[in-house]
Write a protein that holds these residues in place. Structure first.
Motif, PDB file in Angstrom:
ATOM      1  N   VAL A  86      27.611 -16.326  19.094  1.00 54.53           N
ATOM      2  CA  VAL A  86      26.167 -16.578  19.089  1.00 54.53           C
ATOM      3  C   VAL A  86      25.926 -17.662  20.120  1.00 54.53           C
ATOM      4  CG1 VAL A  86      24.159 -17.338  17.769  1.00 54.53           C
ATOM      5  CG2 VAL A  86      25.896 -15.910  16.665  1.00 54.53           C
ATOM      6  N   ASP A  87      25.208 -17.292  21.172  1.00 52.22           N
ATOM      7  CA  ASP A  87      24.987 -18.194  22.306  1.00 52.22           C
ATOM      8  C   ASP A  87      26.304 -18.815  22.777  1.00 52.22           C
ATOM      9  OD1 ASP A  87      22.289 -17.613  22.437  1.00 52.22           O
ATOM     10  OD2 ASP A  87      21.651 -19.428  21.385  1.00 52.22           O
ATOM     11  N   GLY A  88      27.359 -17.987  22.812  1.00 47.61           N
ATOM     12  CA  GLY A  88      28.648 -18.402  23.343  1.00 47.61           C
ATOM     13  C   GLY A  88      29.579 -19.074  22.357  1.00 47.61           C
ATOM     14  N   GLN A  89      29.114 -19.359  21.163  1.00 48.34           N
ATOM     15  CA  GLN A  89      29.944 -20.018  20.155  1.00 48.34           C
ATOM     16  C   GLN A  89      30.488 -19.000  19.165  1.00 48.34           C
ATOM     17  OE1 GLN A  89      30.548 -23.455  20.177  1.00 48.34           O
ATOM     18  NE2 GLN A  89      29.525 -23.265  22.144  1.00 48.34           N
ATOM     19  N   ALA A  90      31.753 -19.137  18.806  1.00 44.15           N
ATOM     20  CA  ALA A  90      32.348 -18.264  17.797  1.00 44.15           C
ATOM     21  C   ALA A  90      31.773 -18.646  16.436  1.00 44.15           C
ATOM     22  CB  ALA A  90      33.865 -18.403  17.797  1.00 44.15           C
TER      23      ALA A  90
END
Length: 156
Positions: free
Chosen positions: A50-54
């Motif tokens: 989500v927006d680059g975060q796991a």
């Protein structure tokens, strides 16, 4: 009706705001690569970006990702880092039963996007909570090192 950008496509999800993202992805969007493991954010099988975060999609409500970028395992072959991770996984045959591997690949990809040359400690920290019932942890670590441009061997 939350709008979420899933794998680069704006998607209107006609679901309750509190529905876990996992079920919206699998049952509504038809993206079944993300797996259900435990339902309590302990195993990592449901990991997405989500927006680059796991993040663990089994405990993330759809309302929390409205307007955000969600990437699933289905998009990793088009992602340069995800493609390297998947190639490394295949190169050394990481997968045994395979059930947890989409979550493992998603966590490894997020790690390498944040830390291009991770140490063993970086790998341990990023992969903590991703459970592999088959015990392929040494191969997972080696594949992450290969994807990072190394040879997959333990560094001195």
């Amino acid at each position: 009706m939350p709008t979420v950008i899933i794998n680069g496509r704006s998607t209107n999800l006609n679901v309750p705001d509190d529905m876990p993202l996992l079920w919206a992805l699998r049952d509504v969007a038809g993206l079944t690569g993300t797996k259900f493991g435990c339902g309590i954010s302990m195993c990592g099988a449901c990991t997405v970006h989500v927006d680059g975060q796991a993040v663990r999609s089994c405990v993330t409500p759809v309302s929390a990702v409205a307007g955000k970028q969600v990437a699933t395992i289905e998009s990793m072959s088009a992602d340069p880092v995800g493609k390297r991770v998947q190639a490394a996984w295949r190169q050394i045959d990481v997968v045994q039963c395979g059930y947890c591997q989409s979550g493992q690949v998603m966590s490894a990809t997020a790690l390498l996007k944040k830390t291009a040359k991770p140490s063993d400690a970086d790998i341990d920290n990023a992969m903590a909570g991703n459970i592999c019932r088959c015990g392929t942890y040494p191969r997972i670590r080696a594949a992450i090192k290969i994807a990072a441009g190394g040879n997959g061997k333990k560094e001195a």
